[in-house]
Design a protein around this motif. Sequence first.
Motif, PDB file in Angstrom:
ATOM      1  N   LYS A 212      -7.764  62.824  60.393  1.00 31.58           N
ATOM      2  CA  LYS A 212      -7.479  62.214  61.693  1.00 31.58           C
ATOM      3  C   LYS A 212      -8.799  61.765  62.316  1.00 31.58           C
ATOM      4  N   THR A 213      -8.734  60.774  63.161  1.00 30.32           N
ATOM      5  CA  THR A 213      -9.952  60.279  63.796  1.00 30.32           C
ATOM      6  C   THR A 213     -10.697  61.385  64.515  1.00 30.32           C
ATOM      7  N   GLU A 214      -9.966  62.276  65.140  1.00 30.81           N
ATOM      8  CA  GLU A 214     -10.599  63.254  66.017  1.00 30.81           C
ATOM      9  C   GLU A 214     -11.168  64.480  65.329  1.00 30.81           C
ATOM     10  N   ASP A 215     -10.820  64.731  64.073  1.00 30.87           N
ATOM     11  CA  ASP A 215     -11.257  65.967  63.423  1.00 30.87           C
ATOM     12  C   ASP A 215     -12.050  65.690  62.144  1.00 30.87           C
ATOM     13  N   PHE A 216     -13.160  66.416  62.021  1.00 29.11           N
ATOM     14  CA  PHE A 216     -14.006  66.307  60.835  1.00 29.11           C
ATOM     15  C   PHE A 216     -14.331  67.731  60.411  1.00 29.11           C
ATOM     16  N   LEU A 217     -13.849  68.114  59.242  1.00 29.40           N
ATOM     17  CA  LEU A 217     -13.985  69.480  58.771  1.00 29.40           C
ATOM     18  C   LEU A 217     -15.078  69.581  57.717  1.00 29.40           C
ATOM     19  N   LEU A 218     -15.864  70.623  57.822  1.00 33.29           N
ATOM     20  CA  LEU A 218     -16.898  70.920  56.831  1.00 33.29           C
ATOM     21  C   LEU A 218     -16.521  72.220  56.142  1.00 33.29           C
ATOM     22  N   THR A 219     -16.445  72.190  54.818  1.00 35.35           N
ATOM     23  CA  THR A 219     -16.054  73.374  54.053  1.00 35.35           C
ATOM     24  C   THR A 219     -17.151  73.793  53.101  1.00 35.35           C
ATOM     25  N   LEU A 220     -17.442  75.080  53.147  1.00 37.65           N
ATOM     26  CA  LEU A 220     -18.298  75.710  52.147  1.00 37.65           C
ATOM     27  C   LEU A 220     -17.349  76.410  51.194  1.00 37.65           C
ATOM     28  N   GLU A 221     -17.230  75.917  49.991  1.00 34.21           N
ATOM     29  CA  GLU A 221     -16.216  76.431  49.069  1.00 34.21           C
ATOM     30  C   GLU A 221     -16.485  77.869  48.684  1.00 34.21           C
ATOM     31  N   SER A 222     -17.763  78.202  48.502  1.00 30.49           N
ATOM     32  CA  SER A 222     -18.174  79.558  48.148  1.00 30.49           C
ATOM     33  C   SER A 222     -19.541  79.792  48.788  1.00 30.49           C
ATOM     34  N   ALA A 223     -19.517  80.409  49.942  1.00 28.78           N
ATOM     35  CA  ALA A 223     -20.738  80.494  50.745  1.00 28.78           C
ATOM     36  C   ALA A 223     -21.850  81.263  50.031  1.00 28.78           C
ATOM     37  N   THR A 224     -23.064  80.786  50.219  1.00 35.79           N
ATOM     38  CA  THR A 224     -24.251  81.458  49.690  1.00 35.79           C
ATOM     39  C   THR A 224     -25.224  81.730  50.834  1.00 35.79           C
TER      40      THR A 224
END
Lengths: 112, 115
Positions: A70-82
């Motif tokens: 959606k225009t209003e949401d931008f998600l950042l994902t760390l698949e396996s955090a280090t």
Amino acid sequence: DAGITQSPRHKVTETGTPVTLRCHQTENHRYMYWYRQDPGHGLRLIHYSYGVKDTDKGEVSDGYSVSRSKTEDFLLTLESATSSQTSVYFCAISDRANYGYTFGSGTRLTVV
Amino acid sequence: AQSVTQPDIHITVSEGASLELRCNYSYGATPYLFWYVQSPGQGLQLLLKYFSGDTLVQGIKGFEAEFKRSQSSFNLRKPSVHWSDAAEYFCAVMVSNFGNEKLTFGTGTRLTIIP
């Protein structure tokens, strides 16, 4: 900043777990960005988006993925955090007409 | 590739004294240049920007910056600093890549104000 919010503001997570950070805007700006800030490095671009479902990599994209449905949401994902991903993460939005970025207040992420 | 250098990691200035923060850029074409300020625990706030025209640009909070093409510099100045100016300052250059503009930041200069 008005018009852009990041959540959560703080998060502690364990190594190997997935983490998603959210950036939400109410300005209807086309461009959205994720940066990380580390001492001695300033802000470095992770990923950015120039429209719904249109994203591209920045200079430090390894280990990160993004989505913008959606225009209003931008998600950042760390698949396996280090532990190297312990940082302060900033989202920014841009109105191309002014080329000015508006930054969120940041998310402080600690990976233990 | 474009880059931005802020040679001073930390500067200490007395309240009321003048200030100059240095910024040098490396970019083939005429860049768009910015200065941002970050107070502790906060996001970044735009102080001023240069696109074209008058090489001396005025910003908020009494700051100004001068673009010098011959020196590839965009130094930030303030004639008299206030204790509230203590913060970290970032210079940035914008690169246009087929319409997908991105900001590249310097590593920042931390400003301390002493009474």
